[in-house]
Design an enzyme around this catalytic site. Structure first.
Site, mmCIF file in Angstrom:
data_model
loop_
_atom_site.group_PDB
_atom_site.id
_atom_site.type_symbol
_atom_site.label_atom_id
_atom_site.label_comp_id
_atom_site.label_asym_id
_atom_site.label_seq_id
_atom_site.Cartn_x
_atom_site.Cartn_y
_atom_site.Cartn_z
ATOM 1 N N SER A 171 0.815 -1.212 0.000
ATOM 2 C CA SER A 171 0.000 0.000 0.000
ATOM 3 C C SER A 171 0.849 1.262 0.000
ATOM 4 O O SER A 171 1.943 1.284 0.582
ATOM 5 C CB SER A 171 -0.861 -0.021 1.264
ATOM 6 N N TYR A 211 -1.552 -0.539 10.538
ATOM 7 C CA TYR A 211 -1.835 -1.195 9.255
ATOM 8 C C TYR A 211 -0.646 -1.042 8.307
ATOM 9 O O TYR A 211 -0.121 -2.021 7.755
ATOM 10 C CB TYR A 211 -3.104 -0.598 8.625
ATOM 11 N N LYS A 245 2.355 -3.799 6.616
ATOM 12 C CA LYS A 245 2.733 -3.920 5.196
ATOM 13 C C LYS A 245 4.249 -3.732 5.043
ATOM 14 O O LYS A 245 4.901 -4.433 4.264
ATOM 15 C CB LYS A 245 1.992 -2.882 4.349
HETATM 16 P P1 NAD Z 1 -10.966 -6.564 1.113
HETATM 17 O O1 NAD Z 1 -11.146 -6.525 2.588
HETATM 18 O O2 NAD Z 1 -12.126 -6.281 0.258
HETATM 19 O O3 NAD Z 1 -10.358 -7.988 0.683
HETATM 20 C C1 NAD Z 1 -9.534 -8.751 1.535
HETATM 21 C C2 NAD Z 1 -10.096 -10.158 1.573
HETATM 22 O O4 NAD Z 1 -9.270 -10.956 2.417
HETATM 23 C C3 NAD Z 1 -11.505 -10.207 2.134
HETATM 24 O O5 NAD Z 1 -12.338 -10.954 1.275
HETATM 25 C C4 NAD Z 1 -11.339 -10.891 3.488
HETATM 26 O O6 NAD Z 1 -12.471 -11.680 3.814
HETATM 27 C C5 NAD Z 1 -10.092 -11.729 3.268
HETATM 28 N N1 NAD Z 1 -9.294 -11.990 4.472
HETATM 29 C C6 NAD Z 1 -8.913 -11.102 5.412
HETATM 30 N N2 NAD Z 1 -8.141 -11.711 6.329
HETATM 31 C C7 NAD Z 1 -8.021 -13.006 5.934
HETATM 32 C C8 NAD Z 1 -7.314 -14.120 6.442
HETATM 33 N N3 NAD Z 1 -6.572 -14.039 7.563
HETATM 34 N N4 NAD Z 1 -7.390 -15.295 5.780
HETATM 35 C C9 NAD Z 1 -8.132 -15.411 4.651
HETATM 36 N N5 NAD Z 1 -8.822 -14.381 4.127
HETATM 37 C C10 NAD Z 1 -8.751 -13.188 4.750
HETATM 38 O O7 NAD Z 1 -9.756 -5.594 0.769
HETATM 39 P P2 NAD Z 1 -9.241 -5.096 -0.632
HETATM 40 O O8 NAD Z 1 -9.561 -3.651 -0.745
HETATM 41 O O9 NAD Z 1 -9.651 -6.008 -1.702
HETATM 42 O O10 NAD Z 1 -7.673 -5.206 -0.380
HETATM 43 C C11 NAD Z 1 -6.931 -6.345 -0.775
HETATM 44 C C12 NAD Z 1 -5.508 -6.181 -0.299
HETATM 45 O O11 NAD Z 1 -4.978 -4.968 -0.823
HETATM 46 C C13 NAD Z 1 -5.362 -6.086 1.209
HETATM 47 O O12 NAD Z 1 -4.185 -6.771 1.587
HETATM 48 C C14 NAD Z 1 -5.209 -4.602 1.462
HETATM 49 O O13 NAD Z 1 -4.468 -4.343 2.623
HETATM 50 C C15 NAD Z 1 -4.457 -4.155 0.221
HETATM 51 N N6 NAD Z 1 -4.690 -2.726 -0.115
HETATM 52 C C16 NAD Z 1 -5.958 -2.259 -0.265
HETATM 53 C C17 NAD Z 1 -6.165 -0.900 -0.554
HETATM 54 C C18 NAD Z 1 -7.548 -0.333 -0.689
HETATM 55 O O14 NAD Z 1 -7.693 0.882 -0.547
HETATM 56 N N7 NAD Z 1 -8.563 -1.121 -0.977
HETATM 57 C C19 NAD Z 1 -5.058 -0.043 -0.705
HETATM 58 C C20 NAD Z 1 -3.784 -0.576 -0.580
HETATM 59 C C21 NAD Z 1 -3.600 -1.923 -0.285
HETATM 60 N N1 UFG Z 2 -11.860 12.196 2.992
HETATM 61 C C1 UFG Z 2 -12.787 13.136 3.350
HETATM 62 N N2 UFG Z 2 -13.944 12.701 3.931
HETATM 63 C C2 UFG Z 2 -14.215 11.403 4.167
HETATM 64 C C3 UFG Z 2 -13.249 10.432 3.781
HETATM 65 C C4 UFG Z 2 -12.070 10.876 3.203
HETATM 66 O O1 UFG Z 2 -12.588 14.335 3.180
HETATM 67 O O2 UFG Z 2 -15.270 11.091 4.719
HETATM 68 C C5 UFG Z 2 -10.612 12.655 2.323
HETATM 69 C C6 UFG Z 2 -9.351 12.331 3.085
HETATM 70 O O3 UFG Z 2 -9.083 13.324 4.052
HETATM 71 C C7 UFG Z 2 -8.331 12.248 1.958
HETATM 72 C C8 UFG Z 2 -9.131 11.713 0.785
HETATM 73 O O4 UFG Z 2 -10.495 11.955 1.095
HETATM 74 O O5 UFG Z 2 -7.873 13.535 1.635
HETATM 75 C C9 UFG Z 2 -8.961 10.225 0.562
HETATM 76 O O6 UFG Z 2 -9.224 9.522 1.789
HETATM 77 P P1 UFG Z 2 -9.394 7.946 1.840
HETATM 78 O O7 UFG Z 2 -9.696 7.579 3.258
HETATM 79 O O8 UFG Z 2 -10.343 7.497 0.787
HETATM 80 O O9 UFG Z 2 -7.961 7.413 1.390
HETATM 81 P P2 UFG Z 2 -6.529 7.589 2.054
HETATM 82 O O10 UFG Z 2 -5.617 8.079 0.986
HETATM 83 O O11 UFG Z 2 -6.563 8.349 3.299
HETATM 84 O O12 UFG Z 2 -6.159 6.080 2.434
HETATM 85 C C10 UFG Z 2 -6.416 5.011 1.540
HETATM 86 C C11 UFG Z 2 -6.658 3.729 2.329
HETATM 87 C C12 UFG Z 2 -5.393 3.243 2.943
HETATM 88 C C13 UFG Z 2 -4.340 3.125 1.899
HETATM 89 C C14 UFG Z 2 -4.145 4.454 1.211
HETATM 90 C C15 UFG Z 2 -3.122 4.354 0.138
HETATM 91 O O13 UFG Z 2 -7.604 3.931 3.345
HETATM 92 O O14 UFG Z 2 -5.592 1.975 3.503
HETATM 93 O O15 UFG Z 2 -5.365 4.871 0.647
HETATM 94 O O16 UFG Z 2 -3.402 3.294 -0.701
HETATM 95 F F1 UFG Z 2 -3.206 2.752 2.469
#
Ligand code: NAD
Ligand code: UFG
Length: 362
Positions: A141, A166, A170
């Protein structure tokens, strides 16, 4: 003679990014073993993915096998590898999405995050090594970069300094993967993919971002405001050092991310490539402010998004935008979908998930 089948183990495949990637991998001929505990998803997603894939009914069942289970369950993982490793087939790689992903929740329940994310990954890597499956694609991430208030594009070799549990999980997993690559006697091939702000959904709207619990991220909250479940959007700060004072992020369509996974997987599987270790930012390289996103969403979907400004949110940064030149040059990845498509697909999917009749029918 039967053909050697390339099995890919996809952990967390029922989740947001995992489910979209399943479609792309299926369309490219991979056979998938999908492991998910469903802690943040549901099995319906897998059924919908299979319906969306262009495979015939009979083939679907053999090309995607769903197993409900946890990556921390060692016995289960051994069983999976034993079942799918023989003279005709083997698990050639793992794409590891499974993990917990809420920054806020990680500050409240850090042990759960260390256990699921770090212990889960160590467990998985140990079993992979035991079965000589040494190809690994990991979901990292942009949050690992920590504070960046200089408004410069973020490069992969910039300082890593995550400020929440979190992000720290990572970072630690990335360090472990670095250690594996340095081992002299093993031949790991690893792709670390650092996502920026994933959003959008498959154009069918049948799958999308469906986290359990209340969302913290901007697009899911905008959807709720558009659906009138929330009165107004709270914008966290209008005094950031950005052109309109609101936070700037790099939103990336989840189907572009899915294609990034396919290319990264193919890169590490191709042993003719120079490197066996790639770390890539996956974003678009373009920044969008909160106000710009709200405005685009309103115009594209013809729906009003009322908002008010409130105080800055703890841990936020002004600007987080990727330099994606490495992903372009190393795996030939070029994100194609623009902000309008992200807003349209996200809203389309949200409305469909909310439609009661639709839920009953599927
Ligand atoms: P998500 O929660 O939708 O998907 C994760 C999946 O993993 C879920 O289906 C959950 O049930 C499963 N899971 C969680 N813990 C588990 C475990 N211990 N064993 C088996 N299954 C498990 O999240 P996502 O948005 O699809 O994210 C996928 C990956 O990408 C995650 O590792 C997350 O940290 C990373 N990531 C997500 C974002 C984002 O903004 N969505 C940004 C950066 C990184
Ligand atoms: N924001 C608002 N109001 C809200 C939610 C968000 O103003 O109700 C703003 C935040 O302050 C930020 C922008 O919208 O400026 C984006 O916020 P998000 O929470 O959607 O995303 P972030 O960039 O803060 O974080 C996300 C995920 C993290 C991940 C990161 C980088 O939550 O897990 O992107 O991938 F690590």
């Amino acid at each position: 003679m039967e053909k050697f089948i390339k099995n890919i183990l996809v952990t967390g495949g029922a989740g947001f990014i995992g489910s979209h990637t399943l479609i792309t991998l299926l369309e490219n001929g991979y056979r998938l073993i999908i492991l998910d505990s469903l802690v943040n998803s549901s099995e319906t997603v897998i059924k919908r993915v299979l319906n969306l894939s262009n495979l015939h009914d009979k083939k679907r069942e053999s090309m995607a096998i769903f197993i409900k289970g946890d990556v921390r369950d060692q016995k289960l993982l051994i069983n999976i590898f034993e079942t799918y490793t023989n003279s005709l087939q083997s698990i050639v790689a793992v794409v590891h999405f499974a993990g917990l992903k809420s920054v806020f929740e990680s500050t409240k329940f850090p042990l759960q995050y260390w256990d699921s994310n770090v212990s889960g990954t160590i467990n998985l890597l140990k079993i992979m090594e035991r079965f000589n499956c040494l190809n690994f694609v990991f979901s990292s991430s942009a949050t690992i970069y920590g504070t960046n208030n200089k408004n410069l594009l973020i490069k992969e070799n910039d300082v890593i300094n995550p400020i929440n549990p979190y992000g720290q999980t990572k970072d630690v997993i990335e360090r472990i993967l670095n250690n594996l690559i340095s081992e002299k006697n093993k031949k790991w091939s690893i792709a670390i993919l650092r996502y920026f702000n994933p959003t959008g959904a498959h154009k069918s709207g049948l799958i999308g971002e469906n986290s359990k619990g209340f969302p913290n991220n901007l697009m899911p909250i905008i959807n709720k405001v558009a659906f009138r479940e929330i009165k107004e959007l709270e914008i966290f700060g209008n005094d950031w050092n950005t052109p309109d004072g609101t936070g700037v992020r790099d939103y990336i369509h989840v189907m572009d991310l899915a294609e990034g996974h396919l290319l990264a997987l193919e890169y590490i599987l191709d042993k003719n490539n120079k490197s066996n270790f790639i770390k890539l930012n996956l974003g678009t390289g373009t920044g969008t402010s909160v106000l710009e996103l709200v405005d685009t969403f309103s115009r594209v979907n013809d729906v009003e998004i009322p908002y008010k400004f409130s105080a800055r949110r703890d841990g936020d940064v002004s600007y987080s935008v990727a330099d994606i030149s490495q992903a372009k040059s190393k795996i030939n990845w070029n994100p194609k979908r623009n902000l309008k498509e992200m807003c349209r697909d996200s809203w389309n999917s949200y409305k469909k998930q909310k439609d009661y009749k639709f839920r009953k029918l599927h």
